[in-house]
Write a protein that holds these residues in place. Structure first.
Motif, PDB file in Angstrom:
ATOM      1  N   TRP A 191      -5.159  17.211   1.386  1.00  0.00           N
ATOM      2  CA  TRP A 191      -4.201  16.161   1.052  1.00  0.00           C
ATOM      3  C   TRP A 191      -2.839  16.775   0.773  1.00  0.00           C
ATOM      4  CZ3 TRP A 191      -1.745  15.055  -3.748  1.00  0.00           C
ATOM      5  CH2 TRP A 191      -1.097  13.801  -3.807  1.00  0.00           C
ATOM      6  N   TYR A 247       0.839  -1.200   0.000  1.00  0.00           N
ATOM      7  CA  TYR A 247       0.000   0.000   0.000  1.00  0.00           C
ATOM      8  C   TYR A 247       0.876   1.252   0.000  1.00  0.00           C
ATOM      9  CZ  TYR A 247      -3.991  -2.918   1.267  1.00  0.00           C
ATOM     10  OH  TYR A 247      -4.988  -3.858   1.272  1.00  0.00           O
ATOM     11  N   VAL A 256      -4.809  12.985  -4.550  1.00  0.00           N
ATOM     12  CA  VAL A 256      -6.099  12.799  -3.897  1.00  0.00           C
ATOM     13  C   VAL A 256      -6.745  14.176  -3.743  1.00  0.00           C
ATOM     14  CG1 VAL A 256      -7.284  12.069  -1.788  1.00  0.00           C
ATOM     15  CG2 VAL A 256      -5.322  10.757  -2.646  1.00  0.00           C
ATOM     16  N   SER A 289      -3.555   4.192   1.485  1.00  0.00           N
ATOM     17  CA  SER A 289      -4.147   4.434   0.167  1.00  0.00           C
ATOM     18  C   SER A 289      -3.798   3.299  -0.785  1.00  0.00           C
ATOM     19  CB  SER A 289      -3.591   5.717  -0.454  1.00  0.00           C
ATOM     20  OG  SER A 289      -3.843   6.850   0.321  1.00  0.00           O
ATOM     21  N   TRP A 295       1.545  11.449  -1.139  1.00  0.00           N
ATOM     22  CA  TRP A 295       1.631  10.037  -0.759  1.00  0.00           C
ATOM     23  C   TRP A 295       3.032   9.507  -1.030  1.00  0.00           C
ATOM     24  CZ3 TRP A 295       3.043   7.108  -4.877  1.00  0.00           C
ATOM     25  CH2 TRP A 295       2.562   7.429  -6.169  1.00  0.00           C
ATOM     26  N   TRP A 325      -9.424  10.243  -6.587  1.00  0.00           N
ATOM     27  CA  TRP A 325      -8.152  10.512  -7.244  1.00  0.00           C
ATOM     28  C   TRP A 325      -8.416  11.463  -8.403  1.00  0.00           C
ATOM     29  CZ3 TRP A 325      -3.651   9.023  -5.204  1.00  0.00           C
ATOM     30  CH2 TRP A 325      -3.634   7.937  -4.328  1.00  0.00           C
ATOM     31  N   THR A 367      -8.439   3.151  -4.110  1.00  0.00           N
ATOM     32  CA  THR A 367      -9.035   3.735  -2.901  1.00  0.00           C
ATOM     33  C   THR A 367      -8.209   4.940  -2.461  1.00  0.00           C
ATOM     34  OG1 THR A 367      -9.854   1.602  -2.186  1.00  0.00           O
ATOM     35  CG2 THR A 367      -9.693   3.307  -0.513  1.00  0.00           C
ATOM     36  N   PRO A 368      -8.795   6.153  -2.446  1.00  0.00           N
ATOM     37  CA  PRO A 368      -8.012   7.323  -2.009  1.00  0.00           C
ATOM     38  C   PRO A 368      -7.435   7.122  -0.613  1.00  0.00           C
ATOM     39  CG  PRO A 368     -10.025   8.046  -3.064  1.00  0.00           C
ATOM     40  CD  PRO A 368     -10.131   6.551  -2.927  1.00  0.00           C
ATOM     41  N   VAL A 369      -8.279   6.764   0.330  1.00  0.00           N
ATOM     42  CA  VAL A 369      -7.842   6.531   1.701  1.00  0.00           C
ATOM     43  C   VAL A 369      -8.839   5.572   2.338  1.00  0.00           C
ATOM     44  CG1 VAL A 369      -7.684   7.575   4.004  1.00  0.00           C
ATOM     45  CG2 VAL A 369      -6.684   8.764   2.055  1.00  0.00           C
ATOM     46  N   ASP A 370      -8.357   4.568   3.067  1.00  0.00           N
ATOM     47  CA  ASP A 370      -9.320   3.766   3.835  1.00  0.00           C
ATOM     48  C   ASP A 370      -9.048   3.899   5.336  1.00  0.00           C
ATOM     49  OD1 ASP A 370      -8.045   0.492   2.662  1.00  0.00           O
ATOM     50  OD2 ASP A 370      -7.059   2.086   3.799  1.00  0.00           O
ATOM     51  N   SER A 407      -0.733   8.045   2.549  1.00  0.00           N
ATOM     52  CA  SER A 407      -0.995   9.457   2.268  1.00  0.00           C
ATOM     53  C   SER A 407      -0.925  10.247   3.566  1.00  0.00           C
ATOM     54  CB  SER A 407      -2.395   9.636   1.659  1.00  0.00           C
ATOM     55  OG  SER A 407      -2.436   9.235   0.320  1.00  0.00           O
ATOM     56  N   TYR A 451     -16.893   3.349  -0.136  1.00  0.00           N
ATOM     57  CA  TYR A 451     -15.768   3.310  -1.055  1.00  0.00           C
ATOM     58  C   TYR A 451     -16.254   2.816  -2.424  1.00  0.00           C
ATOM     59  CZ  TYR A 451     -15.567  -1.776  -0.264  1.00  0.00           C
ATOM     60  OH  TYR A 451     -15.872  -3.117  -0.179  1.00  0.00           O
TER      61      TYR A 451
END
Lengths: 119, 109
Positions: A47, A32, B98, A99, A50, B92, A104-107, A35, B50
């Motif tokens: 943001w 992964y 982001v 990320s 990353w 994104w 996925t931008p951020v989980d 970020s 998501y």
């Protein structure tokens, strides 16, 4: 379970630098990116950039280019964010977050680190 | 000015359904998926939705997401007092940055 644990609060003077750490656990670290996102008082999420935990490749938001450096230590599953030439408007809670680039931008998020810049 | 545009505030009474919009462009929402987050003061943001409309395990099915073209929406049905929070969309962009919405403060009246 996935956990991101950040270092503690910092108080810095204008012009100084700060380095915040983020230790990951509960997943395969190199698969992964991490970020960094900050939230100034009364403001929204911003943001910063990353870093790939696989090869150290970085992508910084242009607003922070030249002032931010993100690094990673795969031996300890820890990511670092250093910000220099601090100004009062850098006062914010800084979050690390996991990320997947392009997906996925951020989980998962760290708990946040308050950085206060004041003379 | 955030890249993704959200209304600054929304409100509803308990039991009502509310929606929060998130407007982007062809290089953000138009070509990438959208996540939604719930942010309570003093805590880390929490992933709610998501890939436009998928819920992580543990998120109640009262929360749902959708996307059409360059816009996305978060819907909360059966509004509860504990839903009072700030909500953010994110995606994104085509430069692998982001981008976040400016956030929507939800008030439960």
């Amino acid at each position: 379970q996935v956990q991101l644990v950040q270092s503690g609060a910092e108080l810095k003077k204008p012009g100084a630098s700060v380095k915040v750490s983020c230790k990951a656990s509960g997943y395969t670290f190199p698969t992964y990116t991490i970020s960094w996102v900050r939230q100034a008082p009364g403001q929204g999420l911003e943001w910063m950039g990353w870093i790939s935990a696989y090869n150290g490749h970085t992508n910084y938001d242009q607003r922070f280019q030249g002032r931010v450096t993100m690094t990673t230590d795969t031996s300890t599953s820890t990511t670092y964010m250093a910000l220099r030439s601090l100004r009062s408007d850098d006062t914010a809670v800084y979050y690390c977050a996991r990320s997947v680039v392009g997906a996925t931008p951020v989980d998962y998020w760290g708990q946040g680190t308050l950085v206060t810049v004041s003379s | 000015q955030s890249v993704l545009i959200q209304p600054p505030s929304a409100s509803g009474t308990p039991g009502q359904r509310v929606t929060i919009s998130c407007s982007g462009s062809s290089s953000t929402i138009g070509s990438n998926t959208v996540n939604w987050y719930q942010h309570l003061p003093g805590t880390a943001p929490k992933l709610l939705i998501y890939s436009n409309n998928q819920r992580p395990s543990g998120v109640p099915d009262r929360f749902s997401g959708s996307k059409s073209g360059t816009s996305a929406s978060l819907a909360i049905s059966g509004l509860q007092s504990e839903d009072e929070a700030d909500y953010y969309c994110a995606a994104w962009d085509d430069s692998l940055n982001v981008v976040f919405g400016g956030g929507t403060k939800l008030t439960v009246l």
